[in-house]
Write an enzyme that holds these catalytic residues in place. Sequence first.
Site, PDB file in Angstrom:
ATOM      1  N   LYS A   1     -12.290  -3.653  10.329  1.00  0.00           N
ATOM      2  CA  LYS A   1     -12.760  -4.466   9.189  1.00  0.00           C
ATOM      3  C   LYS A   1     -11.824  -5.660   8.946  1.00  0.00           C
ATOM      4  CE  LYS A   1      -9.625  -3.034   6.117  1.00  0.00           C
ATOM      5  NZ  LYS A   1      -8.676  -3.909   5.446  1.00  0.00           N
TER       6      LYS A   1
ATOM      7  N   TRP B   1       0.836  -1.206   0.000  1.00  0.00           N
ATOM      8  CA  TRP B   1       0.000   0.000   0.000  1.00  0.00           C
ATOM      9  C   TRP B   1       0.868   1.252   0.000  1.00  0.00           C
ATOM     10  CZ3 TRP B   1      -3.514   2.546  -1.810  1.00  0.00           C
ATOM     11  CH2 TRP B   1      -4.327   3.481  -1.157  1.00  0.00           C
TER      12      TRP B   1
ATOM     13  N   ALA C   1      -4.153  -2.500  -2.588  1.00  0.00           N
ATOM     14  CA  ALA C   1      -2.989  -1.802  -3.157  1.00  0.00           C
ATOM     15  C   ALA C   1      -2.790  -2.085  -4.651  1.00  0.00           C
ATOM     16  CB  ALA C   1      -1.740  -2.193  -2.371  1.00  0.00           C
TER      17      ALA C   1
ATOM     18  N   LYS D   1       2.277  -7.991   5.212  1.00  0.00           N
ATOM     19  CA  LYS D   1       1.891  -8.329   6.583  1.00  0.00           C
ATOM     20  C   LYS D   1       0.382  -8.439   6.742  1.00  0.00           C
ATOM     21  CE  LYS D   1       5.982  -8.508   8.197  1.00  0.00           C
ATOM     22  NZ  LYS D   1       6.527  -9.769   8.691  1.00  0.00           N
TER      23      LYS D   1
HETATM   24  P1  NAD Z   1       2.977  -4.680   3.763  1.00  0.00           P
HETATM   25  O1  NAD Z   1       1.896  -5.437   4.383  1.00  0.00           O
HETATM   26  O2  NAD Z   1       3.271  -4.979   2.330  1.00  0.00           O
HETATM   27  O3  NAD Z   1       4.225  -4.879   4.716  1.00  0.00           O
HETATM   28  C1  NAD Z   1       5.504  -4.961   4.291  1.00  0.00           C
HETATM   29  C2  NAD Z   1       6.267  -3.759   4.768  1.00  0.00           C
HETATM   30  O4  NAD Z   1       6.572  -3.893   6.152  1.00  0.00           O
HETATM   31  C3  NAD Z   1       7.557  -3.644   4.028  1.00  0.00           C
HETATM   32  O5  NAD Z   1       7.783  -2.322   3.636  1.00  0.00           O
HETATM   33  C4  NAD Z   1       8.576  -4.054   5.073  1.00  0.00           C
HETATM   34  O6  NAD Z   1       9.804  -3.436   4.858  1.00  0.00           O
HETATM   35  C5  NAD Z   1       7.932  -3.536   6.324  1.00  0.00           C
HETATM   36  N1  NAD Z   1       8.500  -4.130   7.523  1.00  0.00           N
HETATM   37  C6  NAD Z   1       8.768  -5.416   7.796  1.00  0.00           C
HETATM   38  N2  NAD Z   1       9.321  -5.542   9.019  1.00  0.00           N
HETATM   39  C7  NAD Z   1       9.401  -4.295   9.527  1.00  0.00           C
HETATM   40  C8  NAD Z   1       9.866  -3.753  10.766  1.00  0.00           C
HETATM   41  N3  NAD Z   1      10.370  -4.526  11.705  1.00  0.00           N
HETATM   42  N4  NAD Z   1       9.783  -2.419  10.943  1.00  0.00           N
HETATM   43  C9  NAD Z   1       9.256  -1.621   9.997  1.00  0.00           C
HETATM   44  N5  NAD Z   1       8.800  -2.080   8.830  1.00  0.00           N
HETATM   45  C10 NAD Z   1       8.867  -3.393   8.587  1.00  0.00           C
HETATM   46  O7  NAD Z   1       2.709  -3.107   3.879  1.00  0.00           O
HETATM   47  P2  NAD Z   1       1.496  -2.277   3.274  1.00  0.00           P
HETATM   48  O8  NAD Z   1       0.682  -3.112   2.345  1.00  0.00           O
HETATM   49  O9  NAD Z   1       2.087  -1.036   2.744  1.00  0.00           O
HETATM   50  O10 NAD Z   1       0.580  -2.019   4.527  1.00  0.00           O
HETATM   51  C11 NAD Z   1       0.841  -1.006   5.459  1.00  0.00           C
HETATM   52  C12 NAD Z   1      -0.437  -0.670   6.180  1.00  0.00           C
HETATM   53  O11 NAD Z   1      -1.430  -0.269   5.226  1.00  0.00           O
HETATM   54  C13 NAD Z   1      -1.068  -1.839   6.945  1.00  0.00           C
HETATM   55  O12 NAD Z   1      -1.593  -1.347   8.148  1.00  0.00           O
HETATM   56  C14 NAD Z   1      -2.214  -2.288   6.067  1.00  0.00           C
HETATM   57  O13 NAD Z   1      -3.293  -2.813   6.761  1.00  0.00           O
HETATM   58  C15 NAD Z   1      -2.628  -1.001   5.402  1.00  0.00           C
HETATM   59  N6  NAD Z   1      -3.278  -1.149   4.085  1.00  0.00           N
HETATM   60  C16 NAD Z   1      -2.843  -2.088   3.192  1.00  0.00           C
HETATM   61  C17 NAD Z   1      -3.485  -2.205   1.976  1.00  0.00           C
HETATM   62  C18 NAD Z   1      -3.038  -3.204   0.962  1.00  0.00           C
HETATM   63  O14 NAD Z   1      -3.782  -3.461   0.012  1.00  0.00           O
HETATM   64  N7  NAD Z   1      -1.880  -3.768   1.081  1.00  0.00           N
HETATM   65  C19 NAD Z   1      -4.520  -1.342   1.653  1.00  0.00           C
HETATM   66  C20 NAD Z   1      -4.924  -0.393   2.576  1.00  0.00           C
HETATM   67  C21 NAD Z   1      -4.285  -0.312   3.798  1.00  0.00           C
HETATM   68  P1  13P Z   2      -5.972  -6.564   3.513  1.00  0.00           P
HETATM   69  O1  13P Z   2      -4.825  -6.174   4.401  1.00  0.00           O
HETATM   70  O2  13P Z   2      -6.893  -7.567   4.132  1.00  0.00           O
HETATM   71  O3  13P Z   2      -5.522  -6.931   2.140  1.00  0.00           O
HETATM   72  O4  13P Z   2      -6.850  -5.256   3.333  1.00  0.00           O
HETATM   73  C1  13P Z   2      -6.352  -4.239   2.563  1.00  0.00           C
HETATM   74  C2  13P Z   2      -7.166  -3.041   2.777  1.00  0.00           C
HETATM   75  O5  13P Z   2      -7.119  -2.470   3.836  1.00  0.00           O
HETATM   76  C3  13P Z   2      -8.044  -2.619   1.680  1.00  0.00           C
HETATM   77  O6  13P Z   2      -8.647  -1.401   1.918  1.00  0.00           O
END
Ligand code: NAD
Ligand code: 13P
Length: 613
Positions: free
Chosen positions: A445, A256, A394, A550
């Site tokens: 959620k 994301w 994302a 994650k």
């Molecule tokens: P991700 O789930 O892809 O996580 C991987 C990231 O975590 C990498 O950048 C990694 O370097 C980092 N990481 C791993 N270990 C770490 C540590 N010890 N300290 C700091 N960073 C570390 O990340 P994301 O998808 O960007 O999600 C970030 C947030 O956004 C989460 O809370 C998630 O729920 C939310 N989110 C995700 C999505 C999605 O579709 N992926 C959409 C909306 C919101």
């Molecule tokens: P997930 O971490 O379950 O993929 O959800 C992503 C998200 O927050 C979409 O809005």
Amino acid sequence: MPSLPVEARTVPSERALAIWRSADAVCFDVDCTITVNDGLDLLAEFMGVKDEVEELTNKAMDGTMSLTRSLEERLNLINCSPDDIRRFIKAYPPQSRLAPGIKELIKALQKRGVAVYLISGGFRELLLPIAAYLGIPKDRVFANRMHWQWDDETGMPTKLVGFDISEPTARNQGKPEAIARIRETNPYNTVVMIGDGITDLEAVQTSGGADLFIGSGVVVEREAVVAEAEWYVYDYRQLVSALSRYKVAMVGSGAWACAAARMIAQNTSQDDPEDEFDDNVSMWVHQGGELVDVINATHENPAYFPGISLGPNVVATGSLAEAVADADLLVFCAPHQYVRGICKQLMGKVKPGAAAISLTKGMRVTPEGPELISQIVRRTLGIDCSVLMGGNIAEDVGREQLSEAVIGYSNLDNAQRFKKLFQRPYFRVTLLPDPIGAELCGTLKNIVALGVGMVDGLDLGPNSKAAVIRQGLLEMRDFCQALYPSVRDDTFLECCGVGDLVATCIGGRNRRVAEAWTRSAVEAAAAEGNGPASGRSWAELEAELLKGQKLQGVLTSNEVQQILRTRGWEAHYPLFTTINRIINGHLPPHLVVDYIEGAKAEIPDEAEEDPVP
Ligand code: NAD
Ligand code: 13P
Ligand code: MG
């Protein structure tokens, strides 16, 4: 100051640039600075006395005649009536008189919150329409006032008889005096004067006046001013492009974080002279090392967001301090369990006055109670923190598929700036004054998504799934409002509420991993007999299926359950409670659709502990 060649003056010194970028107020001369002509000269032409008056104007601007005397003599020659002034303004509306680029310059300053003043040796009667057109309030206009003879019968002004010589603008040294008055009533640290004439230059030649004078040769070049101005411009676009721009840092580089950085980078690199943002977006990469080099060389993050270009203006760094140094806008998008540690490292390293936004979905629970991620940012760094939440898978945002998000805010100015930073044709952003509701929706959620994944893992159909989603939404609302009564009902109908719930329950990672976990648990149970099953662990499946991304739902479920347990609320949240018991192996997955029973079930004492499943 020794005279410098003209070429040198058109390039600002570091001092001049720094003052320009930090100005709280900018004062503009009007005639031949904001307008392409001198108002009084134009009025003189209108009244048929052009040549005589123009000569007197130039004498005042070159400094060869006192301003007061030149004004008196010019008004005598013009000798107009109020009706002549009305006809004059109609014949020469403000837009017909503006210098090229001035409107854009003033708009760019106003957008940044810089106060714009007009300080003119001309007359209010002629200037106020221009000020109104440029959005400058009347109390920020310093100019001379005409004196009229009044008709006793009609009570109306009839004939021009002179002007009010008590205004500072009526005399030489009047501009610094006007600036001193502005400073007296406003807490400005830095004031800049811009003008074409010698009376404008005086603004910096007296203490208490302006901190910087910028000479304007946009309409007319006056030698005496060129010779003395610290910075001289022939094109107002030079001043617009020299204005400071907000620097953006992305704290995170997961899926994301990459999709969001890509949108930001698209917005910051637009070829728009009024652009408020620095082109480059710095991105902190937790792993550092080779991944940083690969991102900077290929503009892709192969580890978390393969196959989608982030844009050449996303600059990765392995140093957290370097990523945020000089950043005005901080975007937090790391998995929620790491944000507190990140903020601790950032204490004392963030630019004062910076603003943050959190895209992270999750919360922290301490013995004192819950703490939202935006609250952690605010508490540890002492800066405002909005949130951006919505149904935003994302990869789909990266493919530019229509998505919606809200910015939950407490500070409207910051929220509006963040909206400009994120809004794209395919990414619709609205503002929501319920930051806590929005953030909690995004957090909770993820628990419901685990339940939906279980339904899929049990091969149940859409009716069961709908039942879990409906109950989930209800518990989300009740939980939010029980903790924070100010959370609005409407928030749950926004894209951060039902929108995100639908997206995540169809295509999210929590759903996906929960389905795999449930299948493995069901298989293990079939092999071992009935009862809670121990198939593959969440950690194992997270690593295998998400490849470094994650899972937030399992941690969040344990965090929320801690609150429910401490407050004796478990029975009021039967779905949340049942899901938590299933993920921790205390109940079999099929109870997800029988959550009332699940929440009533006796579970062993040790289940009161928070196991790491
Ligand atoms: P991700 O789930 O892809 O996580 C991987 C990231 O975590 C990498 O950048 C990694 O370097 C980092 N990481 C791993 N270990 C770490 C540590 N010890 N300290 C700091 N960073 C570390 O990340 P994301 O998808 O960007 O999600 C970030 C947030 O956004 C989460 O809370 C998630 O729920 C939310 N989110 C995700 C999505 C999605 O579709 N992926 C959409 C909306 C919101
Ligand atoms: P997930 O971490 O379950 O993929 O959800 C992503 C998200 O927050 C979409 O809005
Ligand atoms: Mg002028």
